[in-house]
Write a protein that holds these residues in place. Structure first.
Motif, PDB file in Angstrom:
ATOM      1  N   GLY A  47      64.952 -17.189  30.445  1.00 15.44           N
ATOM      2  CA  GLY A  47      63.820 -16.384  30.901  1.00 15.44           C
ATOM      3  C   GLY A  47      63.861 -16.294  32.409  1.00 15.44           C
ATOM      4  O   GLY A  47      63.965 -17.305  33.101  1.00 15.44           O
ATOM      5  N   VAL A  48      63.792 -15.063  32.915  1.00 14.77           N
ATOM      6  CA  VAL A  48      63.873 -14.870  34.366  1.00 14.77           C
ATOM      7  C   VAL A  48      62.711 -14.030  34.896  1.00 14.77           C
ATOM      8  O   VAL A  48      62.845 -13.323  35.881  1.00 14.77           O
ATOM      9  CB  VAL A  48      65.232 -14.250  34.777  1.00 14.77           C
ATOM     10  N   GLY A  49      61.564 -14.109  34.225  1.00 12.08           N
ATOM     11  CA  GLY A  49      60.397 -13.370  34.698  1.00 12.08           C
ATOM     12  C   GLY A  49      59.374 -13.250  33.582  1.00 12.08           C
ATOM     13  O   GLY A  49      59.580 -13.735  32.473  1.00 12.08           O
ATOM     14  N   VAL A  55      56.654 -27.261  23.598  1.00 11.77           N
ATOM     15  CA  VAL A  55      55.285 -27.650  23.955  1.00 11.77           C
ATOM     16  C   VAL A  55      54.546 -26.489  24.624  1.00 11.77           C
ATOM     17  O   VAL A  55      55.162 -25.548  25.119  1.00 11.77           O
ATOM     18  CB  VAL A  55      55.216 -28.919  24.852  1.00 11.77           C
ATOM     19  N   LYS A  60      61.625 -19.519  32.944  1.00 13.92           N
ATOM     20  CA  LYS A  60      61.143 -19.664  34.326  1.00 13.92           C
ATOM     21  C   LYS A  60      62.251 -20.012  35.309  1.00 13.92           C
ATOM     22  O   LYS A  60      62.004 -20.670  36.313  1.00 13.92           O
ATOM     23  CB  LYS A  60      60.003 -20.686  34.395  1.00 13.92           C
ATOM     24  N   GLN A  84      47.152 -14.969  22.090  1.00 17.50           N
ATOM     25  CA  GLN A  84      48.277 -14.643  22.979  1.00 17.50           C
ATOM     26  C   GLN A  84      49.416 -13.969  22.221  1.00 17.50           C
ATOM     27  O   GLN A  84      50.023 -13.023  22.700  1.00 17.50           O
ATOM     28  CB  GLN A  84      48.829 -15.927  23.627  1.00 17.50           C
ATOM     29  N   VAL A  90      55.273 -23.837  28.079  1.00 20.36           N
ATOM     30  CA  VAL A  90      56.676 -23.662  28.496  1.00 20.36           C
ATOM     31  C   VAL A  90      57.125 -22.203  28.478  1.00 20.36           C
ATOM     32  O   VAL A  90      58.153 -21.844  29.052  1.00 20.36           O
ATOM     33  CB  VAL A  90      57.660 -24.488  27.619  1.00 20.36           C
ATOM     34  N   GLY A  91      56.336 -21.356  27.792  1.00 19.78           N
ATOM     35  CA  GLY A  91      56.707 -19.942  27.701  1.00 19.78           C
ATOM     36  C   GLY A  91      57.157 -19.566  26.295  1.00 19.78           C
ATOM     37  O   GLY A  91      57.886 -18.584  26.109  1.00 19.78           O
ATOM     38  N   LYS A  92      56.678 -20.306  25.321  1.00 21.12           N
ATOM     39  CA  LYS A  92      57.053 -20.057  23.929  1.00 21.12           C
ATOM     40  C   LYS A  92      56.590 -18.676  23.455  1.00 21.12           C
ATOM     41  O   LYS A  92      57.389 -17.881  22.960  1.00 21.12           O
ATOM     42  CB  LYS A  92      56.428 -21.165  23.056  1.00 21.12           C
ATOM     43  N   THR A  93      55.307 -18.394  23.662  1.00 18.20           N
ATOM     44  CA  THR A  93      54.766 -17.103  23.222  1.00 18.20           C
ATOM     45  C   THR A  93      55.456 -15.946  23.932  1.00 18.20           C
ATOM     46  O   THR A  93      55.818 -14.938  23.316  1.00 18.20           O
ATOM     47  CB  THR A  93      53.252 -17.024  23.522  1.00 18.20           C
TER      48      THR A  93
HETATM   49  P1  GDP Z   1      53.279 -21.095  25.694  1.00 16.32           P
HETATM   50  O1  GDP Z   1      52.024 -21.881  25.839  1.00 16.32           O
HETATM   51  O2  GDP Z   1      54.482 -21.971  25.614  1.00 16.32           O
HETATM   52  O3  GDP Z   1      53.244 -20.107  24.597  1.00 16.32           O
HETATM   53  O4  GDP Z   1      53.468 -20.339  27.081  1.00 16.32           O
HETATM   54  P2  GDP Z   1      53.271 -18.796  27.443  1.00 16.32           P
HETATM   55  O5  GDP Z   1      54.257 -17.973  26.757  1.00 16.32           O
HETATM   56  O6  GDP Z   1      51.835 -18.443  27.284  1.00 16.32           O
HETATM   57  O7  GDP Z   1      53.668 -18.822  29.000  1.00 16.32           O
HETATM   58  C1  GDP Z   1      53.011 -19.622  29.962  1.00 16.32           C
HETATM   59  C2  GDP Z   1      53.111 -18.932  31.318  1.00 16.32           C
HETATM   60  O8  GDP Z   1      54.471 -18.893  31.738  1.00 16.32           O
HETATM   61  C3  GDP Z   1      52.650 -17.484  31.298  1.00 16.32           C
HETATM   62  O9  GDP Z   1      51.941 -17.230  32.473  1.00 16.32           O
HETATM   63  C4  GDP Z   1      53.952 -16.683  31.286  1.00 16.32           C
HETATM   64  O10 GDP Z   1      53.824 -15.405  31.865  1.00 16.32           O
HETATM   65  C5  GDP Z   1      54.861 -17.561  32.083  1.00 16.32           C
HETATM   66  N1  GDP Z   1      56.275 -17.371  31.769  1.00 16.32           N
HETATM   67  C6  GDP Z   1      56.906 -17.453  30.575  1.00 16.32           C
HETATM   68  N2  GDP Z   1      58.236 -17.238  30.711  1.00 16.32           N
HETATM   69  C7  GDP Z   1      58.476 -17.026  32.020  1.00 16.32           C
HETATM   70  C8  GDP Z   1      59.656 -16.753  32.811  1.00 16.32           C
HETATM   71  O11 GDP Z   1      60.797 -16.688  32.334  1.00 16.32           O
HETATM   72  N3  GDP Z   1      59.455 -16.595  34.153  1.00 16.32           N
HETATM   73  C9  GDP Z   1      58.230 -16.691  34.737  1.00 16.32           C
HETATM   74  N4  GDP Z   1      58.151 -16.522  36.038  1.00 16.32           N
HETATM   75  N5  GDP Z   1      57.121 -16.943  34.030  1.00 16.32           N
HETATM   76  C10 GDP Z   1      57.228 -17.112  32.691  1.00 16.32           C
END
Ligand code: GDP
Length: 304
Positions: free
Chosen positions: A282-284, A111, A257, A149, A114-117
């Protein structure tokens, strides 16, 4: 070392909660087990998996009659490692691509938010750094922002991206991406897909259409369906895993995250309940901040 740093929050909180639970006690008794149960649940391990762990420890306590609280870390560590599905790479936490005919195709689902991109971008970068030819496909055509993105990440990772306009057919983008990848002799393709869960039937139809159409170009695509989950969302992550595994065949997980949460236990619960290996964590936010999951390292990072 970087894993320990990335998981600092999970680690400190898990261990400090655990030591509070056993403080002043020399043997593992019912009270310690009750406290341990609470520690596991509040670390987002999930109720089912927590009960499984508690039962196993109870059985051990019953068998060995007396279990010292000092031994509890070690026992827990063994039991938790035993629950986690084996990652394909086993103990060697290296980024690896299985050998297949043509490009290795990874369809990435999850969804929004979550950090997909980000995960796709990190993987693209890390594969490229290994000398692999990577192509990205922007098949999340539902939101303009998703395409933009992914383009930003393609630039950062210095890999090509195939896209169409917002609103175009995701299957058609996936088809174009695979054709382009085959034409370029690419090693790996990462396909971003739309992350809407509110309409399950649509999601299911869309993902199966993307699959079908990709198979016209690469017959055994996708080789992997990677579900991305936000490790800081606890029960939501469980619910998403439930929904996506119903909508499509999920073969691996990325949990993001984990640097920002005191509840890394979600990795343990989800891997156990869905019997799907966690492949990446993912750790950052940076390109380097994606690690190949290694259950031994992960479990150790909780107990060091
Ligand atoms: P998408 O909508 O699922 O594609 O989500 P995005 O990839 O755009 O990520 C959403 C937010 O989560 C962004 O601000 C990313 O920088 C952040 N993010 C993604 N992965 C991580 C992670 O492993 N750690 C942290 N702290 N932030 C993350």
């Amino acid at each position: 070392e970087t894993l320990d740093k990335g998981l600092e929050k999970s680690k400190t909180s898990f261990l400090s909660k655990l030591s509070k639970a056993v403080a002043g006690k020399s043997r593992v008794d019912d009270e310690v087990l009750d406290d341990l149960e609470e520690v596991l649940v509040t670390s987002d391990v999930g109720v089912e998996t927590t009960l499984k762990i508690i039962e196993r420890i109870e059985a051990r306590v019953a068998r060995d009659k007396y279990v010292n609280t000092e031994e509890l870390n070690g026992i827990l560590r063994e039991e938790i490692a035993g629950l986690l599905s084996e990652t394909e790479t086993g103990q060697a936490a290296e980024l690896k691509l299985p050998e297949v005919d043509g490009p290795y195709v990874i369809m990435v689902v999850g969804v929004n938010g979550v950090g997909k991109t980000t995960t796709i971008g990190k993987l693209a970068y890390q594969f490229r750094m290994q000398g692999k030819k990577v192509v990205l496909g922007a098949a999340d055509t539902f939101r303009a922002a998703a395409i933009e993105q992914l383009e930003i990440w393609a630039d950062r990772a210095e890999v090509p991206i195939v896209k169409q306009n917002m609103g175009s057919d995701p299957a058609s983008v996936a088809f174009d991406t695979l054709q382009s990848a085959v034409g370029q002799g690419a090693d790996v393709v990462l396909i971003d897909t739309a992350g809407r869960l509110h309409n399950k039937v649509n999601l299911m139809n869309e993902l199966s259409k993307v699959r079908r159409v990709m198979q016209k170009v690469v017959p055994d695509a996708p080789h992997e369906v990677l579900l991305v989950l936000d490790g800081s969302t606890g029960q939501n992550a469980f619910e998403q895993a439930r929904q996506f595994t119903k909508a499509t065949e999920v073969s691996s997980l990325a949990v993001t995250k984990l640097d920002g949460t005191a509840k890394g236990g979600v990795v343990i619960g989800i891997s156990d309940q869905f019997q799907i290996p966690v492949k990446y964590i993912g750790v950052g936010e940076g390109m380097e901040d994606l690690q190949v999951f290694n259950k031994y390292e992960f479990v150790d990072s909780f107990f060091k």
